[in-house]
Design a protein around this motif. Sequence first.
Motif, PDB file in Angstrom:
ATOM      1  N   LEU B 566      -6.452  23.628  15.527  1.00  0.00           N
ATOM      2  CA  LEU B 566      -7.323  22.742  14.766  1.00  0.00           C
ATOM      3  C   LEU B 566      -6.657  22.397  13.436  1.00  0.00           C
ATOM      4  CD1 LEU B 566     -10.147  21.747  15.500  1.00  0.00           C
ATOM      5  CD2 LEU B 566     -11.096  23.597  14.126  1.00  0.00           C
ATOM      6  N   ASN B 567      -6.156  23.439  12.758  1.00  0.00           N
ATOM      7  CA  ASN B 567      -5.525  23.209  11.454  1.00  0.00           C
ATOM      8  C   ASN B 567      -4.250  22.399  11.583  1.00  0.00           C
ATOM      9  OD1 ASN B 567      -7.509  24.510  10.020  1.00  0.00           O
ATOM     10  ND2 ASN B 567      -6.579  26.529  10.340  1.00  0.00           N
ATOM     11  N   ALA B 568      -3.471  22.687  12.658  1.00  0.00           N
ATOM     12  CA  ALA B 568      -2.214  21.957  12.848  1.00  0.00           C
ATOM     13  C   ALA B 568      -2.486  20.479  13.070  1.00  0.00           C
ATOM     14  CB  ALA B 568      -1.443  22.546  14.030  1.00  0.00           C
ATOM     15  N   VAL B 569      -3.508  20.174  13.888  1.00  0.00           N
ATOM     16  CA  VAL B 569      -3.806  18.765  14.167  1.00  0.00           C
ATOM     17  C   VAL B 569      -4.341  18.077  12.913  1.00  0.00           C
ATOM     18  CG1 VAL B 569      -5.202  17.188  15.561  1.00  0.00           C
ATOM     19  CG2 VAL B 569      -4.176  19.198  16.617  1.00  0.00           C
ATOM     20  N   ARG B 570      -5.092  18.811  12.099  1.00  0.00           N
ATOM     21  CA  ARG B 570      -5.606  18.218  10.851  1.00  0.00           C
ATOM     22  C   ARG B 570      -4.477  17.732   9.958  1.00  0.00           C
ATOM     23  NH1 ARG B 570     -10.146  22.258  10.219  1.00  0.00           N
ATOM     24  NH2 ARG B 570     -11.858  21.073  11.124  1.00  0.00           N
ATOM     25  N   GLN B 571      -3.302  18.394  10.080  1.00  0.00           N
ATOM     26  CA  GLN B 571      -2.170  18.032   9.228  1.00  0.00           C
ATOM     27  C   GLN B 571      -1.470  16.759   9.702  1.00  0.00           C
ATOM     28  OE1 GLN B 571      -1.867  19.822   6.507  1.00  0.00           O
ATOM     29  NE2 GLN B 571      -3.535  21.082   7.353  1.00  0.00           N
ATOM     30  N   VAL B 572      -1.750  16.342  10.953  1.00  0.00           N
ATOM     31  CA  VAL B 572      -1.056  15.156  11.467  1.00  0.00           C
ATOM     32  C   VAL B 572      -1.471  13.940  10.653  1.00  0.00           C
ATOM     33  CG1 VAL B 572      -0.820  13.616  13.465  1.00  0.00           C
ATOM     34  CG2 VAL B 572      -0.891  16.096  13.799  1.00  0.00           C
ATOM     35  N   PRO B 573      -0.490  13.204  10.113  1.00  0.00           N
ATOM     36  CA  PRO B 573      -0.842  12.046   9.285  1.00  0.00           C
ATOM     37  C   PRO B 573      -1.667  11.038  10.087  1.00  0.00           C
ATOM     38  CG  PRO B 573       1.529  12.497   9.236  1.00  0.00           C
ATOM     39  CD  PRO B 573       0.961  13.395  10.262  1.00  0.00           C
ATOM     40  N   GLY B 574      -2.716  10.549   9.476  1.00  0.00           N
ATOM     41  CA  GLY B 574      -3.551   9.553  10.150  1.00  0.00           C
ATOM     42  C   GLY B 574      -4.824  10.155  10.703  1.00  0.00           C
ATOM     43  N   VAL B 575      -4.798  11.429  11.049  1.00  0.00           N
ATOM     44  CA  VAL B 575      -5.993  12.065  11.609  1.00  0.00           C
ATOM     45  C   VAL B 575      -7.011  12.260  10.490  1.00  0.00           C
ATOM     46  CG1 VAL B 575      -6.895  14.193  12.590  1.00  0.00           C
ATOM     47  CG2 VAL B 575      -4.796  13.197  13.498  1.00  0.00           C
ATOM     48  N   THR B 576      -8.223  11.746  10.707  1.00  0.00           N
ATOM     49  CA  THR B 576      -9.238  11.886   9.662  1.00  0.00           C
ATOM     50  C   THR B 576     -10.186  13.033   9.961  1.00  0.00           C
ATOM     51  OG1 THR B 576     -10.592  10.250  10.783  1.00  0.00           O
ATOM     52  CG2 THR B 576      -9.200   9.468   8.977  1.00  0.00           C
ATOM     53  N   ALA B 577     -10.402  13.336  11.231  1.00  0.00           N
ATOM     54  CA  ALA B 577     -11.315  14.432  11.553  1.00  0.00           C
ATOM     55  C   ALA B 577     -10.935  15.013  12.894  1.00  0.00           C
ATOM     56  CB  ALA B 577     -12.756  13.932  11.590  1.00  0.00           C
ATOM     57  N   VAL B 578     -11.052  16.306  13.036  1.00  0.00           N
ATOM     58  CA  VAL B 578     -10.829  16.941  14.325  1.00  0.00           C
ATOM     59  C   VAL B 578     -11.726  18.162  14.428  1.00  0.00           C
ATOM     60  CG1 VAL B 578      -8.773  18.041  13.354  1.00  0.00           C
ATOM     61  CG2 VAL B 578      -9.142  18.118  15.794  1.00  0.00           C
ATOM     62  N   GLU B 579     -12.410  18.299  15.556  1.00  0.00           N
ATOM     63  CA  GLU B 579     -13.303  19.431  15.764  1.00  0.00           C
ATOM     64  C   GLU B 579     -13.128  19.943  17.189  1.00  0.00           C
ATOM     65  OE1 GLU B 579     -14.902  20.771  13.357  1.00  0.00           O
ATOM     66  OE2 GLU B 579     -14.803  19.170  11.842  1.00  0.00           O
ATOM     67  N   LEU B 580     -13.777  21.084  17.452  1.00  0.00           N
ATOM     68  CA  LEU B 580     -13.662  21.717  18.768  1.00  0.00           C
ATOM     69  C   LEU B 580     -15.020  21.781  19.453  1.00  0.00           C
ATOM     70  CD1 LEU B 580     -11.574  24.940  18.048  1.00  0.00           C
ATOM     71  CD2 LEU B 580     -10.994  23.179  19.710  1.00  0.00           C
ATOM     72  N   THR B 581     -14.994  21.673  20.790  1.00  0.00           N
ATOM     73  CA  THR B 581     -16.232  21.917  21.525  1.00  0.00           C
ATOM     74  C   THR B 581     -15.885  22.569  22.863  1.00  0.00           C
ATOM     75  OG1 THR B 581     -18.156  20.930  22.579  1.00  0.00           O
ATOM     76  CG2 THR B 581     -16.205  19.550  22.444  1.00  0.00           C
TER      77      THR B 581
END
Lengths: 108, 886
Positions: B566-581
């Motif tokens: 989750l944290n790694a994907v948050r660092q990807v430039p352009g990504v504004t939000a990421v969550e898990l389900t």
Amino acid sequence: MGKGSLSYAATVILQAISSGYLYGFDIIDITGLPGGTVYPALRRLEEAGYLSSQWEKPNIAQAEPRPQRKYYELTRPGREILAEAVKRYRLLERTPPRKQRRPKPSRA
Amino acid sequence: MFLIIQWRRLLSKPHLHLIALLGIIVPLRLRADWRQEWEAELQHREQLLAGWDRLDFRNKLDLMRRSTSAFWDALWIQRQRWEDEMFQDLRYGSRMLLKRPGFTLTVIFILSLGVGASTAIFSAVNPILFESLPYPEARQMMMMWDHGPDGARQEVTFGTYREISERSRSFESLTVMRPWQPTLTGQAEPERLEGQRVSASYFDVLRVMPTLGRIFDPSDDRPNGAKVAILSDKLWQRRFGADSGIIGRQISLDDDNYTVVGVMPNTFENVLAPSGDVWTLLQYDSSLPTFESREWGHHLRMIGRLRSGIGRDEVSRDIDAIARTQTSEFPRPAWSALKNGLIVNSLQDEITRDIKPALLAIFFAVLLVLAIACVNVTNLLLARGAQRRGEFAIRNALGAGRLRVVRQLVTESLLLTFLGGALGMLVAEFGVRALIALSPPGLLRASAIRVDAAAFAFAIVVTMLIGIVVALIPALHAYRADLVGSLKLTSRQSVGGQQLIRQALVVAEVALALVLLVSAGLLMISLQRLFAIPAGFNASNLLTLRVQTSRRFDTQATQRFFVQSLNAVRQVPGVTAVELTSQLPLSGDVDQYGVHFENDNQKVGYSSFRYAVSPGYLEMMEIPLRRGRSLDSHDVAAAPLAAVISESLAKHKFGDQDPIGQRVRLGPSDGPWHTIVGVVGDVKQTSLAASDLHAFYTTPDQWRFSDNTMSLVIRAAGNTASLMPAIREAIWSVNKDQPIVQVAMMDDLLAASEAERRFALILFETFGLAALALAGAGIYGVISYSVTERTREIGVRLALGAERRNVLSLIMRQGLKLTLSGIGLGLLLAWAVTRLLTNLLYGVSATDPLIFGGVAFVLIVVALLACYWPARRATRIDPLIALRQE
């Protein structure tokens, strides 16, 4: 029907005609072949040019009284192929001599 | 009386009548001659014997025999004629067709589309609905279901399977199975496979043997038994290079070593899991230790093969008897007590149950199109026949018999039909490809869809039927028509009867088109209404990514992996939000648990979807908060257990009361109590049409188990899909052995969830439009022809002072009358037929007046357009020229 490939039945029929049996039921009687063989063979032979045919006048038949007859006659190619075929079917050479019964439209 | 006289006459000289009868097949020109000769022969025989009346039976019989021998003679002459004239007909026919290329191509085009489309659809429907399953004696295979609380089909428990297999005498073999999605690791990148866990008897029931190795050994089918796997031919080719030394080798599935014991043949079609590539044993405990164990969970599908001679009724009685009489040897828990027995049905029926209505509807639709195409072609041929009256009359006058003319027509029609049929086969080939491309994913037996012998036979039969229909009507017409009369006739009209048939055909065409269009309209509205339903969250520009972690991970490792990802994907430039389900709406995930409320005596809980979601998921998905608070970062493992429930669940239990602060038990009845902290809007989980909306949300930390498969949902500024490579890198930077099993845009999942309805709709739309075009062409043809025929009449009207406006309305009225009759008939038909579609409809009645009215209106507009051109032509008739024509 190529030359020289005349069937036995056809040869017998040609032979009968050349012997003077000139119409359908006469040929059937003398050869002993059934009508279902003789008539188709006559049509085939006529179509191939070995025979020609002619109906007798109705008044002649009515006078007898009997059914009208269709007379068949050998053509020149018919006589030639018969001669050839008879050489193959040796038995036919010994048939009884010609029974001279030419059609005479005025009478028969 | 007349008949009796006839009969007597027949009896008096039967042999002569026979000759007369046989003479029919002799060509007319030879017939008199032929008959005379044969009759002479028979009369001659009769004369030789005696009169007929005095003949004995034997001689009569002999005469009969002689007369029948004429049959060969007649046939011999006949054969010649057939050949001769057939070639003549064909030659002439081809010449006529080539002379009018426009007409010929139109007819061939219409026919080939009709034959092609129906053959393509047939080849799709045939393996699913009509052919038996691809196993030996497939009729003997049965599927069994338990009854759920609401009476619907429910999967069986292992306990039930044990009891039935011990007590029932109806089955030769019985097996249970459940899906399995192991991750294959090794040299290549990790891959999640589709597979099945099955009891050892699985391949016995199917009666399929592996090409390599063996099937499962029953002695391994126990807890902690040997870990063995059987591979599909596809997987064996793809991952193991078709190495025949694979048997006995170890492969790594879910980080466990499995020994490969067999490879299935490439012809093996697994209808129970069409994309299954690997099988292993279920390894449940046959001693059924406790009711709490997995052996008593409703999650197995059960199929069995009946002993020969046992039918469905007998097995149903047998199973009922077992269900009614519980023995001490096989105790049952309350949830698997078999109070209502089991549902027993043939496997074929069971696996086609869902798709059958759609397929049948599509099949009938294509047959309707075919019927319309036939009607249209018949109409074209009739019109053409009418144009050729003069030609026929001349041929008749020159000695062609009436039958000869008719045969000429039939030859031409058949020529057209067979050309159309041949081209139709090509169309079918392409149609099948298009169908496979269009078909909803996971369509049953999609691999069996092809233009095979059955489809070929179908096409031929259809072509021949069309040939008969299309050839006969115009031919009968030509036969009945007064040929001599038409020689005299030019523009003055005497062919009212013909017009009547053509008009009837157009009416039929309009009616059939209406049925199709109404069906298409109903489906279209259904789909529109479905997609208009809010999914309960914002699906646009949402990337979803399902990640499955290794089974070797313990709870902490799993959670750590997901948090790090989750944290790694948050660092990807352009990504504004990421969550898990833990489960993704509309993706095919179905994860339901029973919910028990405090102070509630109900034994069976409310079945609800369970979501373990990262704090922030609800906001990010834009699922609206109705009451209380959302989940947040304080809801960690050590904090008081919190739960958010869906509006529908809250309403169902509490009505208008406030549920906040109430306590619930989620899942197993021995679990801890959660406190309800919030209520959120409903989300469609299984499909947009779904009505089961009960759901609850917890954080992963507060859920008692750990999920090893979770989905990341990602939003980004701009195009989210283009970020995919970077996101994948980010996850693999955490751990490169964890497979990303599914990547999809939410919009696509949404569309896929209604793929079946969409599939039906596309086909119905296509067929409906084709029908509309054909009907329009039919109306145009008839009206245009009638204008030509009435040229003189119209000329007289105009000469006598009729206004052009009157002529226009005269012609338009004629077309409208036909259309309205067709519409009336069609409405009745549609009203009777559309109820068959009920299963495919959503939010619209099968007899929706708006659709019926709308379609009728469209047809009227098309009909008016189709009439307008011929009508305008009528108004431009020059009375002087028209009158001089005669």
